[in-house]
Design an enzyme around this catalytic site. Structure first.
Site, PDB file in Angstrom:
ATOM      1  N   ASP A  86       3.446  -4.274 -32.957  1.00 60.03           N
ATOM      2  CA  ASP A  86       2.939  -4.264 -34.333  1.00 60.03           C
ATOM      3  C   ASP A  86       1.429  -4.053 -34.323  1.00 60.03           C
ATOM      4  O   ASP A  86       0.679  -4.754 -35.000  1.00 60.03           O
ATOM      5  CB  ASP A  86       3.326  -5.574 -35.036  1.00 60.03           C
ATOM      6  CG  ASP A  86       3.159  -5.490 -36.543  1.00 60.03           C
ATOM      7  OD1 ASP A  86       2.890  -4.377 -37.055  1.00 60.03           O
ATOM      8  OD2 ASP A  86       3.273  -6.534 -37.216  1.00 60.03           O
ATOM      9  N   HIS A 113      -9.512  -1.847   6.143  1.00 57.78           N
ATOM     10  CA  HIS A 113      -9.937  -1.421   7.472  1.00 57.78           C
ATOM     11  C   HIS A 113     -10.774  -0.157   7.327  1.00 57.78           C
ATOM     12  O   HIS A 113     -10.265   0.871   6.875  1.00 57.78           O
ATOM     13  CB  HIS A 113      -8.723  -1.142   8.359  1.00 57.78           C
ATOM     14  CG  HIS A 113      -7.960  -2.379   8.700  1.00 57.78           C
ATOM     15  ND1 HIS A 113      -8.400  -3.283   9.638  1.00 57.78           N
ATOM     16  CD2 HIS A 113      -6.801  -2.872   8.221  1.00 57.78           C
ATOM     17  CE1 HIS A 113      -7.534  -4.281   9.721  1.00 57.78           C
ATOM     18  NE2 HIS A 113      -6.559  -4.056   8.867  1.00 57.78           N
ATOM     19  N   LYS A 125      -1.364  18.043   9.413  1.00 56.87           N
ATOM     20  CA  LYS A 125      -0.871  19.268   8.777  1.00 56.87           C
ATOM     21  C   LYS A 125      -1.553  19.498   7.450  1.00 56.87           C
ATOM     22  O   LYS A 125      -1.881  18.544   6.732  1.00 56.87           O
ATOM     23  CB  LYS A 125       0.637  19.129   8.523  1.00 56.87           C
ATOM     24  CG  LYS A 125       1.436  19.079   9.806  1.00 56.87           C
ATOM     25  CD  LYS A 125       2.846  19.583   9.593  1.00 56.87           C
ATOM     26  CE  LYS A 125       3.555  19.702  10.914  1.00 56.87           C
ATOM     27  NZ  LYS A 125       4.746  18.881  11.023  1.00 56.87           N
TER      28      LYS A 125
END
Ligand code: ADP
Ligand code: MG
Length: 631
Positions: A493, A122, A26
């Protein structure tokens, strides 16, 4: 102002969390922000973004890589890439190679400090219950291809091939340098010692420079168990060895993980005509010869960069007529023949002159026997008392903080020291260990011969500093801090007085987290006279809310200290006035030496809302880009 770093419409494959769920593809509207990559529904007709469909937190990402298109992939699914995170891979398809490269590059930059980055991946996709590359049938199966770390992180967009004879790297188009990327060694691998290492404990193994070792265990990132060629086993400092990948690691002229600007800095510091080194090219898998020459009119000399080219037959050359089977042969030839370069390669310039610090004085050691310390001279006095320069075992330089009794909550600190010992970065002052069996207790750290950055800015710079020098100091601090940030460690600091300068002018951050153990109300209470009010953001001054973003504010003030060569921030105001005025919007002015871009970085650190300030990871990239523009 939008926080979106990149936006693009891609095709997204469904994640097939169950083996049987059908695959679908999609179009989604992808948005990359500092924190996550999110994807939305979108209306193609109106070109508008709709509801959020999902997102991946950047900190969960373990790998970003291309994916080979599946067999017979349609045109719109050729430029695939994968974002691997704890729920598996997310497959995305870009419209073009360029867009894909842009996203991969950006994502890689943003996740490069993530904790669980993968070493193997992969190259093809997971489909219907099988990995198409290796046919393994378990989705969690470890990757079948080793990530080439150079390839993975150094690919910097598309660079045009450079013309031969000899091919000189084009200085015009700058590519921001990358911080050194450690390669991804694994157990069983052969490494080469870049430095010798004398065992400091009976558990350690001696390293002899240029010899090979096999890695047996890597559970401690700083100390790996290894075996030498004679069967001896023990722990070695992991930053003393490199993967034996291409046979050139053992040569002193090869400077692994060095980028162009670092090479220039080193060559200029050595200042030798014909000084050279070989480094990894900005192009993956290639090498570049960087050469310094004093001729050519430029005062002080200049650097040239020549790419080592490969012929179609696989031979190496700098000048076309002179081809060699190996890089060492090629270098050897050009050590005697300029053959088109500004000069022959006369002097090897090496970054291995001095070994780096180890995380502690031997594996597992954090308690140091004070009998092995020799005190040589006093360096100064700080919040906890006197700091001395000395030697450990008569030969290793160390700084020793002698903790004045009653100045520190010692037991808490001693616990914390074990954690601090594991922090190792070239821009952090290394904690070597502690002596806690006697009083006063000692904190033993790396020694930096140029002392405190504030004093160095005020008095130590011999000439007027160049723009590159000032920005380099800031870059050093950003990189050290980006590392601390990646470990979720808050400094509390940060200021020029808490940075030190080594013999090469490299700046390192020190005293991180230490303020929590100070026993002195004047220092710890925000109303106290020693509280770092001038480095604190409104949320610290008003509610004591410390975070990496309060460190960012302090970093902006530190940059200001650098660019004013060590002036006191808000010098005309006292602490009460600062609290009042800063929380009402007052900010430090632009120092004369800082241009608009530099000042913009500072002011971005001083945004009222903490979450709108950049983080150190982003700052590193911004500062590097600026540095590259200067060179
Ligand atoms: P404290 O943190 O206890 O306040 P400092 O770290 O400020 O103490 O140390 C005091 C001085 O000692 C510094 O200003 C610096 O000049 C010197 N010093 C401290 N640590 C080192 C070090 N590791 N290498 C070189 N000089 C150091
Ligand atoms: Mg200090």
């Amino acid at each position: 102002m939008s926080d979106n770093i990149l936006e693009e419409i891609f095709i997204k494959r469904s994640q097939q969390k169950k083996k049987t769920s059908p695959l679908n593809y999609k179009e989604r509207w992808f948005v990359l922000t500092q924190e996550k990559i999110a994807y939305y529904d979108f209306d193609p007709d109106k070109g508008k973004r709709k509801g959020l469909r999902g997102s991946v937190d950047l900190e969960k990402i373990k790998c970003v890589e291309t994916v080979q298109p599946e067999p017979n992939a349609p045109q719109e699914r050729i430029y695939a890439f994968q974002i691997v995170y704890d729920e598996g891979p997310l497959y995305i398809f870009a419209k073009s190679e360029d867009i894909r490269a842009q996203w991969i590059k950006k994502l890689k930059e943003m996740v490069r400090f993530n904790k669980d980055l993968m070493h193997k991946y992969h190259p093809c996709s997971w489909m219907d219950g099988v990995w198409l590359c290796c046919q393994q049938e378990v989705k969690q199966a470890m990757g079948c291809k080793v990530l080439d770390s150079k390839n993975a992180s150094r690919r910097r967009g598309s660079r045009k091939p450079l013309p031969p004879t000899p091919t000189e790297e084009k200085p015009g188009r700058p590519l921001p340098p990358q911080p050194p990327e450690p390669s991804a060694p694994s157990v069983g691998m052969t490494v080469i010692a870049e430095y010798s290492y004398t065992p400091m404990t009976p558990q350690d193994l001696e390293l002899r420079k240029d010899e090979e070792y096999t890695i047996l265990e890597m559970s401690d990132p700083n100390w790996w168990r290894a075996k030498d060629n004679y069967g001896n086993e023990g722990y070695i400092p992991s930053n003393y060895v490199v993967e034996a990948a291409n046979g050139i690691e053992k040569f002193d002229w090869y400077c692994k993980n060095m980028n162009r600007s670092q090479a220039e800095k080193l060559l200029k510091t050595e200042n030798k005509d014909g000084g050279f080194l070989v480094r990894d090219s900005s192009k993956a898998g290639k090498y570049t010869v960087s050469l310094f020459s004093k001729g050519g009119g430029e005062t002080g000399g200049s650097c040239r960069h020549y790419n080592i080219c490969t012929s179609p037959q696989g031979q190496f050359y700098l000048a076309e007529k002179h081809n060699f089977n190996t890089i060492p042969e090629l270098i050897n030839y050009h050590q005697h023949n300029a053959a088109g370069m500004v000069s022959r390669l006369k002097y090897i310039v090496s970054n291995r002159a001095r070994p780096p610090s180890t995380a502690g004085l031997g594996y597992g050691v954090w308690e140091i026997d004070p009998r092995y310390l020799t005190f040589i001279k006093e360096l100064g006095t700080g919040q906890f008392g006197v700091v001395k320069y000395g030697k450990w075992q008569g030969k290793h330089d160390v700084a020793i903080k002698m903790i004045k009794e009653g100045s520190m909550s010692e037991q808490d600190f001693i616990e914390e020291a074990k954690i601090m010992m594991k922090l190792r970065h070239e821009n952090l002052v290394q904690l070597y260990g502690v002596c806690t069996k006697q009083r006063p207790i000692y904190i033993v750290t790396e020694f930096l011969s140029n002392g405190c950055l504030l004093t160095y800015l005020r008095e130590g710079l011999k000439q007027h500093p160049t723009a590159v020098q000032l920005l380099e100091m800031c870059k050093d601090v950003t990189e050290g801090m980006a590392y601390l940030e990646s470990k979720q460690y808050i400094h509390r600091d940060l200021a020029a007085r808490n940075c030190l300068v080594d013999a090469n002018g490299t700046v390192k951050v020190t005293d991180f987290g230490l303020s929590r153990y100070v026993l002195d109300d004047e220092y710890t209470s925000s109303a106290g006279s020693k509280f770092p009010v001038r480095w604190s953001p409104p949320e610290v001054l008003l509610y004591c809310k410390f975070s990496s973003k309060s460190d960012i504010w302090a970093y902006g003030v530190l940059m200001w200290e650098v660019y004013t060569l060590g002036r006191l921030p808000y010098e005309r105001l006292n602490n009460t006035e600062i609290v009042d005025q800063v929380s009402r919007g007052l900010r430090l002015y632009r120092p004369q030496l800082a241009n608009e871009k530099v000042y913009n970085i500072m002011t971005s650190c001083w945004l009222d809302k903490a979450d709108e300030r950049p983080n150190f990871q982003k700052l590193t990239l911004t500062v590097q880009d600026l540095l590259y523009e200067l060179q």
